[in-house]
Design an enzyme around this catalytic site. Structure first.
Site, short mmCIF file in Angstrom:
data_model
loop_
_atom_site.label_atom_id
_atom_site.label_comp_id
_atom_site.label_asym_id
_atom_site.label_seq_id
_atom_site.Cartn_x
_atom_site.Cartn_y
_atom_site.Cartn_z
N ARG A 82 0.84 -1.18 0.00
CA ARG A 82 0.00 0.00 0.00
C ARG A 82 0.89 1.24 0.00
O ARG A 82 2.01 1.22 0.52
CB ARG A 82 -0.93 0.03 1.24
N HIS A 127 -1.49 0.11 -10.03
CA HIS A 127 -2.26 -0.84 -9.23
C HIS A 127 -2.81 -2.00 -10.07
O HIS A 127 -4.00 -2.36 -9.98
CB HIS A 127 -3.40 -0.15 -8.48
#
Lengths: 314, 314
Positions: free
Chosen positions: B229, B277
């Site tokens: 993250r 992502h």
């Protein structure tokens, strides 16, 4: 401590672009009864030659006493030429290239699946690009040739969940190959592959095996990788398939003529990557280990590892 | 054939950008006693929600009867926010991303070792370039976080002959990790790594764990990969290290702000690749399988797989 009579000492000639490094490594190994010839001395009475086949072949006629040649490469085609002597033991390099070759093949497969070059272009435009990635899992790879290198590539492909097909003369030795094909089943082998990888050595039987008939069996999403030898490929057929986009792309490491000359159509063929015969470099430390083990066998009169059959060509 | 009394039927709300596909897949699975709510109907009485945390969090206050939420993602941080209810069972997605994440990590490691982008530049100049390739064998990789995904990455790194270090809170569960580190040993963990890969979830404990002190421990040949993250990274420190070339490069898949806005310095940072992502997409067929297994458990009153601890954050 018997020092008499002085045992027969073998004379080793090193012919390699890494000759200085090999000289140091073999000297450090303190091999018994081995005289390593210095560069530039008369070498006509050497027993053993260690080096690159392309450097050894031209001087072979001047080495009448050679008994054993250890190649630093897997491919020994310069030494197989018809006019050359075949009255010595030729051993090639095995067991050291499989890991490197696997890294090469998996690296380019993932470059393709993960759309890495496409994402690089998006980055140049500072564009957030969520194009869905592909995956190796469930894809089918076909290996033309499953020897010591092919087995390692099969193992890596299997690790990533791929289905592995192998095309060999007769061997079915790798546990990582799901389906074997031989002889006339070449087109069945190629049919429906996602990836076709040529790992075959340069022999008469492998000449232009990747021709228009075989390429026509590949689906348009297939990628072709050549890490074997250039002779396996019908260049005109491959260029036609790439131009026609009947093939997704090619990664070419080996060629009929090396270095590949500037201006050659491969350099600018669609979706084609050229890697200049770098897929599995010979790292001297690893290569030396194979020579050292084989020298111990030679010195003790035991059979050498990795002997080449001159008839078969590998 | 008892059809009375009609058993209690659970009501399932799907909130996903693949909602239509999930609706088809779950309908086809013919799950007992499950009513899949159509898009647009009143959903306030649903028992189960299946979907993306960022789509579920905003409507959570309007779902007073929800008992179980199954996330389609591994990361559930939007549902952990302080203001939100935590009085239901939250399960995240596990077991399906590890393989994809391994392919991502190994793909970018090999891109780096094999100098693929460098060779592409040489090809543009039609230049035969025999620059020696690197190899994964013998390199050291450090994984920040070794959960279900990290274990798969460790396994792949181990397969390619890498030494694997793992930094975890306390777990030492993976057989593919050669050396574990915890707590205050973070800098020892980072010291001398060739590759640092962050796979940590977004929790308070992982906030800016990749800071200037940690980056200073990495040797200049190290590559940093972030598939965890964005919150794990001190962006200023990372950009400074990249600019100073005290780090070989970075591959960044996740960010504090997504999409990463145009003009952000990461887009043009030296030796930095941005992958938007995409490292481990949720393929609906695989994700559905996890939901289906968990639904069978739910329906039979057995404990659900992959329950998230709201306190711990994963």
């Amino acid at each position: 401590m018997s020092t008499f009579p002085i045992p027969h000492s073998s004379k080793l000639l090193i012919l390699s672009k890494f000759a200085a490094e090999y000289h140091s490594l073999l000297t450090a190994a303190e091999l018994p009864n081995l005289e390593i010839l210095a560069q530039g001395v008369s070498v006509s009475n050497c027993d053993i030659v260690f080096g690159e086949p392309s450097l050894i072949a031209p001087v072979l006629p001047d080495l009448p006493t050679v008994k054993w040649i250890q190649s630093t490469f897997a491919g020994v085609d310069p030494l197989l030429a018809a006019g050359l002597r075949h009255d010595y033991t030729l051993t090639n390099m095995r067991g050291v290239f499989g890991g490197l070759m696997s890294e090469f093949v998996i690296g380019y497969l993932l470059l393709h699946e993960r759309k890495i070059l496409h994402r690089l272009e998006s980055q140049k435009n500072q564009q957030w690009d969520t194009t869905l990635t592909g995956t190796l899992r469930g894809k089918t790879i076909g290996l033309l040739g499953v020897g010591s290198i092919g087995t390692e590539v099969a193992k890596a492909a299997h690790f990533f969940g791929m289905t592995v097909r192998g095309y060999t003369r007769e061997s079915e030795a790798s546990e990582y190959v799901d389906h074997y094909f031989h002889g006339a089943n070449l087109l069945a082998f190629a049919s429906g592959l996602d990836y076709l990888v040529n790992i075959l050595p340069n022999t008469r039987a492998t000449q232009r095996i990747v021709n228009s008939a075989l390429l026509a069996c590949l689906p348009p999403q297939a990628l072709f990788i050549n890490v074997g030898r250039g002779n396996a490929v019908d260049q005109t057929a491959l260029l036609q398939a790439l131009e026609a986009r009947s093939l997704a792309g090619a990664v070419l490491d080996v060629f009929d003529q090396e270095p590949l000359p500037a201006g050659h159509p491969y350099w600018v063929a669609p979706n084609t990557l050229i890697t200049s015969h770098t897929s599995a470099p010979s790292f001297p430390v690893e290569i030396s280990r194979v020579f050292i083990e084989n020298y111990r066998r030679y010195e003790q009169g035991r059979p050498l590892n990795y002997q080449v059959n001159f008839e078969r060509g590998y």
